[in-house]
Write an enzyme that holds these catalytic residues in place. Sequence first.
Site, PDB file in Angstrom:
ATOM      1  N   TYR A  24       6.097  41.049  -0.502  1.00 18.46           N
ATOM      2  CA  TYR A  24       6.452  42.216  -0.956  1.00 18.46           C
ATOM      3  C   TYR A  24       6.878  42.592  -2.436  1.00 18.46           C
ATOM      4  CZ  TYR A  24      10.928  39.847   0.387  1.00 18.46           C
ATOM      5  OH  TYR A  24      11.774  39.151   0.617  1.00 18.46           O
TER       6      TYR A  24
ATOM      7  N   CYS B 148      22.494  23.535  41.382  1.00 20.08           N
ATOM      8  CA  CYS B 148      23.226  23.308  42.987  1.00 20.08           C
ATOM      9  C   CYS B 148      21.998  23.025  43.807  1.00 20.08           C
ATOM     10  CB  CYS B 148      23.683  24.713  43.486  1.00 20.08           C
ATOM     11  SG  CYS B 148      24.155  24.307  45.181  1.00 20.08           S
TER      12      CYS B 148
ATOM     13  N   LYS C 188      12.720  46.143   6.400  1.00 21.50           N
ATOM     14  CA  LYS C 188      13.236  44.978   5.793  1.00 21.50           C
ATOM     15  C   LYS C 188      13.064  43.957   6.935  1.00 21.50           C
ATOM     16  CE  LYS C 188      17.752  43.738   3.951  1.00 21.50           C
ATOM     17  NZ  LYS C 188      17.740  42.277   4.625  1.00 21.50           N
TER      18      LYS C 188
ATOM     19  N   CYS D 298      22.416  26.906  50.374  1.00 20.00           N
ATOM     20  CA  CYS D 298      23.552  27.585  49.570  1.00 20.00           C
ATOM     21  C   CYS D 298      23.301  29.379  49.417  1.00 20.00           C
ATOM     22  CB  CYS D 298      23.420  27.223  48.073  1.00 20.00           C
ATOM     23  SG  CYS D 298      24.300  28.318  46.835  1.00 20.00           S
TER      24      CYS D 298
ATOM     25  N   ASP E 212      13.597  40.490   9.003  1.00 19.98           N
ATOM     26  CA  ASP E 212      14.762  39.552   9.108  1.00 19.98           C
ATOM     27  C   ASP E 212      14.280  38.270   9.181  1.00 19.98           C
ATOM     28  OD1 ASP E 212      17.398  38.902   9.197  1.00 19.98           O
ATOM     29  OD2 ASP E 212      17.698  39.501  11.291  1.00 19.98           O
TER      30      ASP E 212
ATOM     31  N   CYS F 190      28.630  27.866  47.340  1.00 20.11           N
ATOM     32  CA  CYS F 190      28.808  27.120  48.242  1.00 20.11           C
ATOM     33  C   CYS F 190      29.641  26.040  48.345  1.00 20.11           C
ATOM     34  CB  CYS F 190      27.238  26.698  48.876  1.00 20.11           C
ATOM     35  SG  CYS F 190      26.593  25.416  47.774  1.00 20.11           S
TER      36      CYS F 190
ATOM     37  N   CYS G 210      29.523  24.128  43.102  1.00 20.72           N
ATOM     38  CA  CYS G 210      28.817  25.297  43.361  1.00 20.72           C
ATOM     39  C   CYS G 210      30.001  26.454  43.597  1.00 20.72           C
ATOM     40  CB  CYS G 210      27.688  25.403  44.070  1.00 20.72           C
ATOM     41  SG  CYS G 210      27.021  26.916  44.243  1.00 20.72           S
TER      42      CYS G 210
ATOM     43  N   LYS H   9      20.700  49.639   5.829  1.00 16.50           N
ATOM     44  CA  LYS H   9      20.954  48.594   7.156  1.00 16.50           C
ATOM     45  C   LYS H   9      21.120  49.564   8.471  1.00 16.50           C
ATOM     46  CE  LYS H   9      21.436  44.194   6.659  1.00 16.50           C
ATOM     47  NZ  LYS H   9      22.095  43.563   5.879  1.00 16.50           N
TER      48      LYS H   9
ATOM     49  N   GLU I  93       9.845  50.179   2.685  1.00 16.29           N
ATOM     50  CA  GLU I  93       9.288  49.087   3.487  1.00 16.29           C
ATOM     51  C   GLU I  93      10.258  48.638   4.397  1.00 16.29           C
ATOM     52  OE1 GLU I  93       8.417  45.825   0.533  1.00 16.29           O
ATOM     53  OE2 GLU I  93       8.112  47.512  -0.928  1.00 16.29           O
TER      54      GLU I  93
END
Length: 712
Positions: free
Chosen positions: A248, A469, A138, A474, A140, A454, A451, A357, A136
Amino acid sequence: MLSPPSSAQQRLTELRHLLQQASYEYYVLDAPTMEDAVYDRLYRELQALEQQYPDWITPDSPTQRVGEKSASQFHSGQHNIPLYSLENAFDYGELKDWEQRWQRVEEAQIPTTQAPATQTPGILLNPTQPYAYVCELKIDGNALALTYENGVLVRGMTRGDGIRGEDITQNVKTIRTIPLRLQIDRPPKWLEIRGEAFLPLSSFDAINQERQTKGEALFANPRNAAAGTLRQLDSKIVAQRKLDFFAYTLHWLVEDGEEFPEESLEDAPEEGKTAAVQPRSQWQALEFLQAMGFRVNPHREYCPDLNAVTAYCDRWNEARHDLPYMTDGVVIKLDSMDLQERLGFTQKFPRWAIAYKYPAEEVPTVLEDLTFQVGRTGAVTPVAELRPVLLAGTTVSRATLHNADRLAELDLHRGDTVVVRKAGEIIPEVLRVLPELRPPGAPPCALPSHCPACGSILVRPEGEAVTRCVNSSCPAIVRGSLMHWVSRGALDINNVGEKLLAQLLETGLVHSIADLYNLTVEQLLQLDRMGQKSAEKVVAAIATSKAQPWSRVLYGLGIRLVGSVNAQTLSQAFPTVEQLAAAEPSAIASVYGIGSEIAQSVQEWFQIPSNQALVAALQAAGLSFSGDVTPLPPIADTPIAGKTFVITGTLPTLKRDQVKTMIQQAGGKVTDSVSKKTDYVVVGTEAGSKLEKAQTLGITILSEEEFLELMF
Ligand code: IVH
């Protein structure tokens, strides 16, 4: 207590049953049979009846999915059966070791005379049929233990430490793919179902995007986001977050509790229902879970031996990146429950299962430098420049740090060792810092006050996460705006790419979008490696772009929150730029599909003098700021009218944008992501997760040819 008349009682039961079935078909089977409006009407009828007879509300009623806000925190509780975790294997050698380990245990238990005929004397058990595995994916997410008493969901718990977890029943009930009542005839008195609650990647992205606009800390990955959501005190918020669940395993009490009811030979199960028969293999258990109304991952596989298992692992190592949810490995279980019972558990793990894994998607590396990108909207994004490191098959040397809050949250210092993560299609990001490894005197990282492109002072509007900015001239913003203007979805000026734009800006031939339209062949010839032919092509391509419709021009202006779909909508509602520029935000927001934030952004954009000058210059250059596209055909007549399309992959002859325009002109709608509302998905080569999602949802898939047939 006020008892309802028997007709009302019967109606209550009928309504619950009908709504439960409709919701199962919609959420679990992805095959709705009841119109939304009908569902809503029946649901309201049920609500009204329950309001009249509150004593008759049952915990499995469809109205009980979203409850009141919990007052404080959740209560911890003891698990009925402890939740073990799984041993991990990181390569196929470790899988082989595990197989040999369980076979040795099994061999020690079964006298040779009882061993299956397939066993070769003197050698370990021959892993043929009686020792098959079930693989199956896995998932997460977060494990949940769900208790059903007489078929009704009574408790939902988080895993916790495996012995004690948190009782989050109220939130579990909001997950539509978890049945409140098992769809099974004569359910056992007590049954526990385990599975993984998870957030689909699309919901995860949506949540983080919303958090970013609100200036809230981002969730590092879908698992954390799911965990955070499950522990939300307000189940209304949980309900909005679209958690999902794959079941499951199932567990029942055999010793002092009730036995699993054996199927009675005389009583046939109620029509359409499965009788409760104790499964004797993991494969049967999964099928049984599915029959009870759960969503079970469709990618499970019965594997007769370890070779089949590793083939499965190999296959999914690639394919898993196209799934709409995150997986981090494969869970391998011995199929036979008799064998599972014989093998039992070690201190920590079942002997009959293991998790393979996939290679690490989180690795440590060093933050060598911090740079700042200024986007076309002026948003300043900090970027981690990393010591290159191999991560999930690719070398990563840069990762986004999102914004100033994220920098502060991580407490990042130059030279820090950081953990970088890459998951599926999510761009690499810095997950956390290992402060123990910080070099002495390392300076903390922060956003600059000015910035980097510029030098003008940066601004962070109150309540926003983004620092910007605001100097419209710019160079970084101008460069970004030009890139956007020539891009495919906007003015689509093929011959002008990133390199040419950089040259044009450097040499000062271009300062703004409008300057493109004054370029001459002679000027272009001054540039490095520019020949007569290419220069003529560039000028011609720029001139051709003047024929692009108003909707594309509007999109090309790069107004914040005005993507191509919104630009299309706005250009139809406001046939001229003058009308749009003069419109009150409320008038803009009254357009179907346009929210007040977009309206605000549009209005603000047109109020800025430099933007007004840009529009005037582009109008003078001959670009269309009115009268959208070719007149639409009588919409109701086309088979496309009112239908929603998604286009994915590379089509053999047509460009995606051409298909999009064709659909829109025929009265259809084009969206970016596949959902239950999608009617058709037009698919080319290299179509990824969208195709997969369309297949799972059972949406009609069209090739280019089939699409053209439908059109004409
Ligand atoms: S079986 C004793 N099956 O992985 C059996 N677990 O690393 C334990 N998980 O805690 C669970 N997908 O949260 C099983 N198909 C699957 C799974 C799965 C994800 C998670 C689960 C478990 C963890 C163990």
